[in-house]
Design an enzyme around this catalytic site. Structure first.
Site, PDB file in Angstrom:
ATOM      1  N   THR A 260       3.419 -17.651   8.660  1.00  5.77           N
ATOM      2  CA  THR A 260       4.151 -18.463   9.642  1.00  5.77           C
ATOM      3  C   THR A 260       3.196 -18.943  10.729  1.00  5.77           C
ATOM      4  O   THR A 260       3.164 -20.143  11.060  1.00  5.77           O
ATOM      5  CB  THR A 260       5.304 -17.644  10.277  1.00  5.77           C
ATOM      6  OG1 THR A 260       6.187 -17.223   9.228  1.00  5.77           O
ATOM      7  CG2 THR A 260       6.078 -18.464  11.284  1.00  5.77           C
TER       8      THR A 260
ATOM      9  N   ASN B 101       9.709 -19.911  -2.479  1.00  5.90           N
ATOM     10  CA  ASN B 101      10.154 -18.548  -2.225  1.00  5.90           C
ATOM     11  C   ASN B 101      11.560 -18.271  -2.753  1.00  5.90           C
ATOM     12  O   ASN B 101      11.910 -17.136  -3.043  1.00  5.90           O
ATOM     13  CB  ASN B 101      10.095 -18.254  -0.719  1.00  5.90           C
ATOM     14  CG  ASN B 101      10.635 -19.383   0.115  1.00  5.90           C
ATOM     15  OD1 ASN B 101      10.131 -20.507   0.053  1.00  5.90           O
ATOM     16  ND2 ASN B 101      11.668 -19.106   0.887  1.00  5.90           N
TER      17      ASN B 101
ATOM     18  N   SER C 148      -0.060 -14.950   2.933  1.00  2.00           N
ATOM     19  CA  SER C 148       0.560 -13.858   3.687  1.00  2.00           C
ATOM     20  C   SER C 148       0.346 -12.529   2.964  1.00  2.00           C
ATOM     21  O   SER C 148       0.708 -12.399   1.792  1.00  2.00           O
ATOM     22  CB  SER C 148       2.059 -14.169   3.769  1.00  2.00           C
ATOM     23  OG  SER C 148       2.754 -13.058   4.250  1.00  2.00           O
TER      24      SER C 148
ATOM     25  N   HIS D  71       1.771  -9.576   3.144  1.00  2.00           N
ATOM     26  CA  HIS D  71       2.860  -8.706   2.692  1.00  2.00           C
ATOM     27  C   HIS D  71       3.565  -9.211   1.443  1.00  2.00           C
ATOM     28  O   HIS D  71       4.447  -8.548   0.889  1.00  2.00           O
ATOM     29  CB  HIS D  71       3.857  -8.432   3.827  1.00  2.00           C
ATOM     30  CG  HIS D  71       4.754  -9.565   4.210  1.00  2.00           C
ATOM     31  ND1 HIS D  71       6.062  -9.627   3.803  1.00  2.00           N
ATOM     32  CD2 HIS D  71       4.557 -10.662   4.973  1.00  2.00           C
ATOM     33  CE1 HIS D  71       6.632 -10.715   4.314  1.00  2.00           C
ATOM     34  NE2 HIS D  71       5.734 -11.355   5.031  1.00  2.00           N
TER      35      HIS D  71
ATOM     36  N   THR E  96      -7.858 -10.318  19.786  1.00  2.00           N
ATOM     37  CA  THR E  96      -8.577  -9.192  19.169  1.00  2.00           C
ATOM     38  C   THR E  96      -8.158  -9.041  17.708  1.00  2.00           C
ATOM     39  O   THR E  96      -6.966  -9.050  17.385  1.00  2.00           O
ATOM     40  CB  THR E  96      -8.282  -7.899  19.961  1.00  2.00           C
ATOM     41  OG1 THR E  96      -8.625  -8.152  21.326  1.00  2.00           O
ATOM     42  CG2 THR E  96      -9.099  -6.731  19.442  1.00  2.00           C
TER      43      THR E  96
ATOM     44  N   CYS F 275      23.617 -20.287   3.752  1.00  3.61           N
ATOM     45  CA  CYS F 275      24.519 -19.730   4.742  1.00  3.61           C
ATOM     46  C   CYS F 275      25.609 -18.982   3.986  1.00  3.61           C
ATOM     47  O   CYS F 275      25.959 -19.321   2.868  1.00  3.61           O
ATOM     48  CB  CYS F 275      25.147 -20.842   5.543  1.00  3.61           C
ATOM     49  SG  CYS F 275      25.995 -22.025   4.533  1.00  3.61           S
TER      50      CYS F 275
HETATM   51  N1  PLP Z   1       5.800 -19.474   3.367  1.00  4.99           N
HETATM   52  C1  PLP Z   1       6.482 -18.999   2.322  1.00  4.99           C
HETATM   53  C2  PLP Z   1       6.570 -19.814   1.069  1.00  4.99           C
HETATM   54  C3  PLP Z   1       7.104 -17.757   2.399  1.00  4.99           C
HETATM   55  O1  PLP Z   1       7.794 -17.300   1.360  1.00  4.99           O
HETATM   56  C4  PLP Z   1       7.007 -17.023   3.607  1.00  4.99           C
HETATM   57  C5  PLP Z   1       7.701 -15.721   3.749  1.00  4.99           C
HETATM   58  O2  PLP Z   1       8.838 -15.580   3.339  1.00  4.99           O
HETATM   59  C6  PLP Z   1       6.266 -17.551   4.662  1.00  4.99           C
HETATM   60  C7  PLP Z   1       5.681 -18.777   4.508  1.00  4.99           C
HETATM   61  C8  PLP Z   1       6.113 -16.792   5.953  1.00  4.99           C
HETATM   62  O3  PLP Z   1       5.214 -15.727   5.784  1.00  4.99           O
HETATM   63  P1  PLP Z   1       5.012 -14.579   6.872  1.00  4.99           P
HETATM   64  O4  PLP Z   1       6.117 -13.608   6.681  1.00  4.99           O
HETATM   65  O5  PLP Z   1       3.663 -14.001   6.574  1.00  4.99           O
HETATM   66  O6  PLP Z   1       5.020 -15.204   8.220  1.00  4.99           O
END
Ligand code: PLP
Length: 380
Positions: free
Chosen positions: A75, A152, A199, A201, A236, A324
């Site tokens: 993000t 996603n 990302s 995680h 940092t 939603c």
């Molecule tokens: N972009 C996509 C395609 C994602 O699936 C996600 C997380 O769901 C993000 C960006 C955001 O990632 P982060 O959680 O590292 O901010």
């Protein structure tokens, strides 16, 4: 902890992989000094961070490790890249109609809604209309393009290699949000994008860490007020998380992601064939290229939350996607682009497995769906 065999929300987040967790724990104990300080321990922490940057460059097939900037996640990275583009290019910003909200919101905020061009996707497959993008590049004033690598929600794979080539042809910078691609499919080749973001995680590397790729010699500041990350992101550094993330990516790449895709994709397909043949269930984007781990399904009846609650009671973790629920909130842009109406959006479940989710795991989930369908159809 919830059993991982029943965890079907890997696109939301993943547990830290053992080697990464071990690395993070060790580094948190021993590499806690501020890398900008001038004594030996600090220098060592800085060195380990630079070593991780080099290792990461090797994994993604990049000659110049200095193009990598560690961030707090995708993000932040997407916001920073899009803000930078908005300040450095003129004309419109073309993004796919199914981008993650952090790309869409950044585009609308930094470029302004009127400057954002939404590239339509095919409702059956979710894949962008490349011809439309080419026309737009040919006839209008598109100054930059952003198309995600993998979606996603649906798992749809976008032809980012073709988009990168097209953008090169027209001399327009290309950003690719690769958050869902990296760690699930081989990262090799992504460095041909001018910019890409990832990302930790999403691939077992821990939350709150990620990275982005900056074009060579580009003057870029994700944040200002400090010399860190070669002057590209002030603040940092999170040394332990960055090196653990790189360890995680090396680990998953060693699984042989093309083989994982084939094997685990078959398991997901067996699940889809089972549920679609027995119940009036349909897959969303199932006719196009998809991530091997993702299945977005349209349930036959009853709101998704009722299914989710019953699955949760049986210890399954699944997602409703970003639709939603109960008719409130904004409709999901992804589902809208894929042609779903409001009522259908409330009947969607997103199921996403991990590197070790087996056919048996998927079929256990199918059995749970059969039971729940019966329960909902014939309430006691
Ligand atoms: N972009 C996509 C395609 C994602 O699936 C996600 C997380 O769901 C993000 C960006 C955001 O990632 P982060 O959680 O590292 O901010």
């Amino acid at each position: 902890m919830r059993e991982l065999t029943r965890y079907f929300d890997w696109n939301a987040t993943t547990p830290m992989l053992e080697p990464a967790l071990k690395m993070w724990t060790e580094a948190t104990h021993s590499l806690w000094h501020n890398p900008s300080s001038l004594y030996a321990e600090a220098g060592y922490a800085k060195q380990r961070l630079e070593d991780a940057r080099e290792d990461l460059a090797d994994v993604i097939g990049l000659d110049d490790p200095e193009r990598i900037v560690f961030t707090s996640g995708a993000t932040e990275a997407n916001n920073a890249v899009i803000r930078h583009l908005s300040q450095n290019v003129s004309g419109r910003f073309a993004i796919s109609a199914t981008e993650h909200p952090c790309v869409e919101a950044s585009a609308e905020t930094y470029f302004g809604k009127e400057r954002v061009f939404s590239i339509p996707v095919h409702p059956e497959t979710g894949v962008i209309d490349l011809g439309r993008l080419r026309d737009e590049l040919e006839t209008s004033t598109v100054g930059a393009v952003s198309v995600m690598a993998a979606n996603n929600e649906t798992g749809t794979l976008q032809p980012w290699q073709d988009v990168a080539e097209l953008c090169r042809e027209y001399g327009v910078p290309f950003h690719c949000d690769a958050a869902q691609w990296i760690g699930k499919l081989p990262a090799d080749g992504l460095s041909q994008c001018d910019w890409f973001t990832a990302s930790g995680h999403k691939f077992g590397g821990g939350r709150g860490v990620g990275f982005l790729l900056v074009p060579q010699d580009e003057e870029f500041h994700a944040s200002v007020g400090g010399p860190q990350e070669h002057g590209r992101r002030a603040g940092t550094e999170n040394v332990a998380s960055a090196i653990a993330m790189v360890e995680a990516l090396e680990t998953v790449e060693e699984y042989g992601l093309s083989n994982v895709a084939e094997l685990r994709g078959k398991a997901r397909d067996v699940f889809e064939n089972a549920v679609c043949s027995k119940l009036d269930i349909r897959t969303i984007g199932g006719n196009g290229p998809r991530l091997w781990n993702t299945s977005m399904i349209l349930l036959p009846h009853t709101r998704n939350l009722k299914w989710l609650t019953r699955l949760s009671r049986r210890k399954f973790a699944v997602s409703t996607g970003s639709a939603c629920s109960a008719g409130k909130g904004n409709p999901s842009k992804v589902m809208e682009a894929m042609g779903l109406d409001h009522e259908e959006m409330g009947r969607v479940l997103r199921l996403s497995g991990g590197w070790e989710t087996t056919e048996e795991d998927w079929l256990t989930l199918a059995d749970a769906l059969f039971e729940i369908e019966e329960e909902l159809r014939n309430p006691q």
